[in-house]
Design a protein around this motif. Structure first.
Motif, PDB file in Angstrom:
ATOM      1  N   SER A   4       0.832  -1.206   0.000  1.00  0.00           N
ATOM      2  CA  SER A   4       0.000   0.000   0.000  1.00  0.00           C
ATOM      3  C   SER A   4       0.868   1.258   0.000  1.00  0.00           C
ATOM      4  CB  SER A   4      -0.954  -0.002   1.184  1.00  0.00           C
ATOM      5  OG  SER A   4      -0.228   0.025   2.397  1.00  0.00           O
ATOM      6  N   ALA A   5       2.032   1.212   0.657  1.00  0.00           N
ATOM      7  CA  ALA A   5       2.944   2.358   0.649  1.00  0.00           C
ATOM      8  C   ALA A   5       3.526   2.569  -0.750  1.00  0.00           C
ATOM      9  CB  ALA A   5       4.064   2.153   1.663  1.00  0.00           C
ATOM     10  N   GLU A   6       3.840   1.468  -1.428  1.00  0.00           N
ATOM     11  CA  GLU A   6       4.359   1.578  -2.791  1.00  0.00           C
ATOM     12  C   GLU A   6       3.300   2.142  -3.734  1.00  0.00           C
ATOM     13  OE1 GLU A   6       6.200  -1.963  -4.329  1.00  0.00           O
ATOM     14  OE2 GLU A   6       7.186  -2.351  -2.425  1.00  0.00           O
ATOM     15  N   ILE A   7       2.070   1.693  -3.582  1.00  0.00           N
ATOM     16  CA  ILE A   7       0.968   2.199  -4.419  1.00  0.00           C
ATOM     17  C   ILE A   7       0.750   3.679  -4.139  1.00  0.00           C
ATOM     18  CG2 ILE A   7      -1.520   2.063  -4.807  1.00  0.00           C
ATOM     19  CD1 ILE A   7      -1.243  -0.991  -4.367  1.00  0.00           C
ATOM     20  N   GLN A   8       0.796   4.068  -2.865  1.00  0.00           N
ATOM     21  CA  GLN A   8       0.622   5.481  -2.512  1.00  0.00           C
ATOM     22  C   GLN A   8       1.748   6.328  -3.100  1.00  0.00           C
ATOM     23  OE1 GLN A   8      -2.046   6.894  -0.976  1.00  0.00           O
ATOM     24  NE2 GLN A   8      -1.060   8.813  -1.544  1.00  0.00           N
ATOM     25  N   ALA A   9       2.980   5.824  -3.049  1.00  0.00           N
ATOM     26  CA  ALA A   9       4.122   6.556  -3.611  1.00  0.00           C
ATOM     27  C   ALA A   9       3.969   6.728  -5.118  1.00  0.00           C
ATOM     28  CB  ALA A   9       5.421   5.839  -3.280  1.00  0.00           C
ATOM     29  N   LEU A  10       3.529   5.674  -5.805  1.00  0.00           N
ATOM     30  CA  LEU A  10       3.297   5.772  -7.254  1.00  0.00           C
ATOM     31  C   LEU A  10       2.169   6.744  -7.565  1.00  0.00           C
ATOM     32  CD1 LEU A  10       3.659   2.062  -8.424  1.00  0.00           C
ATOM     33  CD2 LEU A  10       5.143   3.978  -9.015  1.00  0.00           C
TER      34      LEU A  10
END
Length: 140
Positions: A7-13
């Motif tokens: 979820s952190a990676e998706i938020q960063a993207l």
């Protein structure tokens, strides 16, 4: 070995996409403003002050200010403080300006039909009130 939080990676993207989109759109707005500046000076700035000119300038330059602040807010750690408050404060006048411009155009196209003006005016007023009361409502 620890796994990264998806979820952190998706938020960063998502943040990166929003930042890139805002930057590109702002660059296009500034480029358009520079290309049309001579015509704008001739037809808007050098004429007598009319409500249409004011709404045009209001909607054109407030949009640029809105996007510049959004880009700055995405680069800084002020996301939930000062920049967010400024953006929310700019949204209402911008929405009113753009909707006022659309109302004036529609009124002119309808050959100054008072019923069209009344119905659309009430609709814009009600949507603006909803936007002020509940700024997270994105249907305006």
């Amino acid at each position: 070995m620890s796994q990264a939080d998806p979820s952190a990676e998706i938020q960063a993207l998502s943040d990166r996409y929003v930042f890139t989109t805002l930057t590109c759109y702002t660059a296009l707005l500034i480029y358009d403003a520079l290309l049309t500046l001579p015509s704008e000076i001739k037809h808007i700035w050098c004429k007598t002050v009319k409500i249409g000119n004011i709404i045009y300038l209001f909607s054109r330059y407030l949009l640029m200010a809105f996007f510049v602040l959004a880009i700055y807010g995405s680069l800084s750690n002020l996301k939930c403080n000062t920049i967010t408050r400024l953006l929310l404060a700019l949204q209402v006048p911008f929405v009113i300006g753009v909707q006022g411009l659309l109302l004036a155009r529609t009124y002119a196209i309808s050959l100054h039909n008072q019923k069209v003006l009344g119905v659309l005016g009430l609709l814009i007023l009600s949507l603006t009130i909803i936007h002020v009361v509940c700024p997270c409502a994105h249907f305006v």
